[in-house]
Design a protein around this motif. Structure first.
Motif, PDB file in Angstrom:
ATOM      1  N   THR A  85      17.558  26.818  -9.135  1.00 55.33           N
ATOM      2  CA  THR A  85      18.940  26.600  -9.542  1.00 55.33           C
ATOM      3  C   THR A  85      19.152  25.130  -9.875  1.00 55.33           C
ATOM      4  OG1 THR A  85      19.671  26.142  -7.280  1.00 55.33           O
ATOM      5  CG2 THR A  85      19.692  28.449  -8.021  1.00 55.33           C
ATOM      6  N   ALA A  86      20.290  24.835 -10.497  1.00 52.42           N
ATOM      7  CA  ALA A  86      20.608  23.437 -10.810  1.00 52.42           C
ATOM      8  C   ALA A  86      20.721  22.619  -9.534  1.00 52.42           C
ATOM      9  CB  ALA A  86      21.909  23.374 -11.616  1.00 52.42           C
TER      10      ALA A  86
ATOM     11  N   ASP B 144      15.730  29.272 -17.181  1.00 49.05           N
ATOM     12  CA  ASP B 144      16.648  29.938 -18.098  1.00 49.05           C
ATOM     13  C   ASP B 144      16.703  29.144 -19.404  1.00 49.05           C
ATOM     14  OD1 ASP B 144      18.856  30.968 -19.481  1.00 49.05           O
ATOM     15  OD2 ASP B 144      19.946  31.417 -17.645  1.00 49.05           O
TER      16      ASP B 144
ATOM     17  N   ASP C  71      19.667  21.154 -20.612  1.00 45.12           N
ATOM     18  CA  ASP C  71      20.492  20.424 -19.648  1.00 45.12           C
ATOM     19  C   ASP C  71      19.653  19.940 -18.466  1.00 45.12           C
ATOM     20  OD1 ASP C  71      22.710  20.851 -21.212  1.00 45.12           O
ATOM     21  OD2 ASP C  71      23.379  22.627 -20.106  1.00 45.12           O
TER      22      ASP C  71
ATOM     23  N   ARG D 150      18.810  28.929 -21.610  1.00 43.73           N
ATOM     24  CA  ARG D 150      20.135  28.360 -21.862  1.00 43.73           C
ATOM     25  C   ARG D 150      20.364  27.087 -21.061  1.00 43.73           C
ATOM     26  NH1 ARG D 150      23.315  33.651 -20.213  1.00 43.73           N
ATOM     27  NH2 ARG D 150      21.731  33.389 -18.569  1.00 43.73           N
ATOM     28  N   GLU D 151      19.582  26.875 -20.002  1.00 43.23           N
ATOM     29  CA  GLU D 151      19.773  25.722 -19.130  1.00 43.23           C
ATOM     30  C   GLU D 151      18.653  24.694 -19.245  1.00 43.23           C
ATOM     31  OE1 GLU D 151      20.117  27.287 -15.213  1.00 43.23           O
ATOM     32  OE2 GLU D 151      21.973  28.401 -15.612  1.00 43.23           O
TER      33      GLU D 151
END
Length: 601
Positions: A269-270, A294, A300, A296-297
């Motif tokens: 996780t972030a 992911d 970032d 999409r992440e």
């Protein structure tokens, strides 16, 4: 005679006084407060060693000593850099004789104290059962007098001239500095074997292999960030399965810890990634299997790791908690690049993301996967196995030795390393390179100098120039993957504009001298030259919405003019006037030249 005797007596007294001053004070073994007494007792035939509480009954008579726990020493009072986060530095031995130290925050005792007891028990401390004994142990931790002070930090890495590790601080000769783990994750730093054994058995197998030498140099380069203040960032080894990427990661991990435990996975996780980054401050974070994050992440995550700051969150009271911060290098591996991974989610990687995670082809080009030579092994698979066995026998010790050298020479190293990085950039970067390329080149140069400096310290056994040559080859691989020395955004813009004309050059453009032809969804006009070539004129709204989608249209127009792709107007603007017969009036258009299809990507 009496004078002589008096003089001798005086000398004896002075010697005794000097000895007394030099002698270390005896550690406190008992302390009485508020009618109760705590004692630290040694093991005897009649009693176990440990912390004892001696209370009194209602008549003022002492009760029998109550054993609270095995020997638990309070070495110092700890506090943070701004005199917050006060605590106690505790030390004890577990049942196997392994010594433990823990900087305990005092705030954990302002309740039932169970968090402290759980942590002590988890680390091998033996504690008496029963609530009364637990309460007295919490009291002991709070009231036992402590005179020594220690500075407590919640990040590993440099704290002034001291490099803080979980169990020791390297360098410095002033105040004691200790690590207080506030992240809920255990550092994976560990040692087995010696630095010389690692040099002869591990580093020797990497020699001559650009990707392996580069990975080891990456591991060594992390602590240099705290000396030179260079930008953080990462490197990504991209290649098919079983090509040697994991071997390179294992080599890098062996500098600091067990290769089976030190590398982490991108699949987190972030919040988890923030915690991992903070634990690797001024070090190397190794992340395997990029494809597990992911898509999409992913972009970032690369930004966050390189920028060195996590999210700002609210505390229970609603005030903002300090965001986690770090400065590190990270080494990644996977079968696809960051841009390829993001494309699976329909997202486009921007230049900022790609320069923060420099993509390097894992294949060294010698037909041996990630290897350039075999160093006496019969095959690439055999060399990979030999490296795996070697790093399993010896790890971590060279990292500690490396830090001792850096702490000793820290004052002189900033200028030395800076000059070496500038020389690397001068030798390997094309003169017309954009700032993005220079920024990444400095990171490669820092890795190169880390390997060279470790070689000069006698830690690698490599020949001088080996680490620089390996970093140079990896930089060339990145530059080729990046697309050349120019700005990434300019190349991406040219590709997008070229793709538009390739798709619509015949269907959405009308002859500028033809008034009768009907064009559906017209994008602009064209004019045919005497040699049969066509010049295209794009209407302003189509230029903004379609050709420049994802770009600032003004900056895009300026870049295309600079590249000679757009012919500016006589008034100096990027667009010019045109009078198509189909419109019967002057309009502003963007005039594209034939250089568009000739422009380099």
């Amino acid at each position: 005679m009496s004078a002589v005797l008096d003089s001798a007596d005086v000398c004896a007294d002075l010697a005794m006084a000097a000895a007394a001053l030099q002698a270390k004070p005896q550690p406190l073994t008992r302390y009485e407060v508020g009618g109760m007494r705590f004692e630290l007792r040694e093991h005897t035939a009649d009693q176990a060693a440990g912390v004892y509480f001696i209370g009194k009954d209602k008549d003022g008579n002492e009760k029998s000593p109550q054993w609270l726990c095995s020997p638990l020493r309070i070495l110092a009072m700890t506090r943070g850099a701004k005199s917050f986060e006060w605590g106690r530095l505790l030390e004890w031995d577990d049942a196997d004789g392994v010594q433990h130290r823990w900087a305990m925050p005092m705030e954990l005792l302002q309740g039932d104290g169970l968090e402290v007891l759980r942590e002590l028990a988890r680390r091998g401390q033996r504690i008496a059962p029963g609530k009364a004994a637990r309460d007295m142990l919490a009291t002991y931790l709070q009231v036992w007098p402590v005179t020594e002070r220690a500075r407590c930090v919640d990040r590993l890495g440099w704290c002034g001239g001291v490099y803080v590790l979980p169990d020791q601080a390297i360098g410095g000769n002033g105040e004691r500095v200790v690590f207080q783990n506030a992240h809920g994750l255990e550092p994976a730093l560990s040692t087995l074997g010696t630095a010389s054994q690692w040099r002869d058995e591990v580093a020797a197998l990497a020699a001559g292999n650009s990707r392996m030498v580069f990975a080891l140099s990456c591991a060594l380069a992390g602590p240099l960030l705290g000396i030179t203040s260079d930008d953080a960032g990462g490197f990504h080894l991209r290649g098919p399965s079983s090509c040697g990427k994991s071997t390179a990661l294992a080599l890098a991990a062996s500098v600091w810890g067990n290769p089976q435990e030190y590398p982490r996975l991108w699949r987190t996780t972030a919040n988890g990634l923030e915690g991992l980054a903070a634990l690797h401050n001024h070090g190397l974070l190794i992340l395997d299997e990029l494809s597990q994050v992911d898509p999409r992440e992913a972009g970032d995550a690369a930004y966050m790791l390189a920028n060195g700051q996590g999210k700002t969150r609210a505390s229970r009271s609603g005030t903002a908690k300090p965001a986690a911060r770090w400065t590190l290098l990270f080494l990644s591996a996977g079968e696809e690049s960051l841009s390829g991974l993001m494309a699976r989610a329909g997202k486009k990687a921007n230049a900022g993301q790609e320069i923060r995670l420099a993509d390097i082809e894992a294949d060294a080009g010698a037909g041996l996967g990630a290897f350039d030579c075999l160093n006496g092994q019969p095959s690439a698979a055999a060399l990979a196995l030999a490296i795996k066995e070697a790093v399993g026998r010896c790890f971590g010790a060279v990292g500690v030795e490396w830090l001792k050298h850096l702490a000793r020479d820290r004052a002189e190293l900033a200028d030395t390393i800076g000059a070496a990085v500038r020389e690397f950039v001068h030798d390997h970067v094309p003169k017309e390179a954009a700032g993005q390329v220079l920024r990444v080149a400095r990171r490669f140069g820092l890795v190169a100098e880390a390997g060279e400096l470790a070689t000069r310290y006698g830690l690698t056994g490599w020949q001088p120039g080996e680490a620089e040559a390996a970093a140079g080859r990896c930089f060339d691989s990145w530059l080729e993957s990046f697309g050349g020395p120019g700005r990434r955004e300019d190349r991406a813009l040219l590709q997008q504009v070229r793709a538009f004309f390739e798709a619509h050059g015949s269907s959405r453009f009308q002859d500028v001298d033809d008034a009768g032809e009907r064009i559906i969804n017209r994008a602009g006009f064209f004019r045919t030259g005497a040699d049969g070539s066509r010049q295209f004129f794009v209407m302003p709204e189509v230029f903004r919405r379609e050709l420049c989608a994802g770009f600032d249209h003004k900056a895009a127009a300026a870049a295309l003019v600079a590249a000679g792709v757009i012919q500016p107007g006589a008034d100096g603007k990027s667009s010019r006037t045109l009078t198509p017969r189909a419109l019967g009036q002057k309009v502003r258009v963007y005039a594209f030249t034939g250089k568009l299809m000739e422009a380099d990507e």
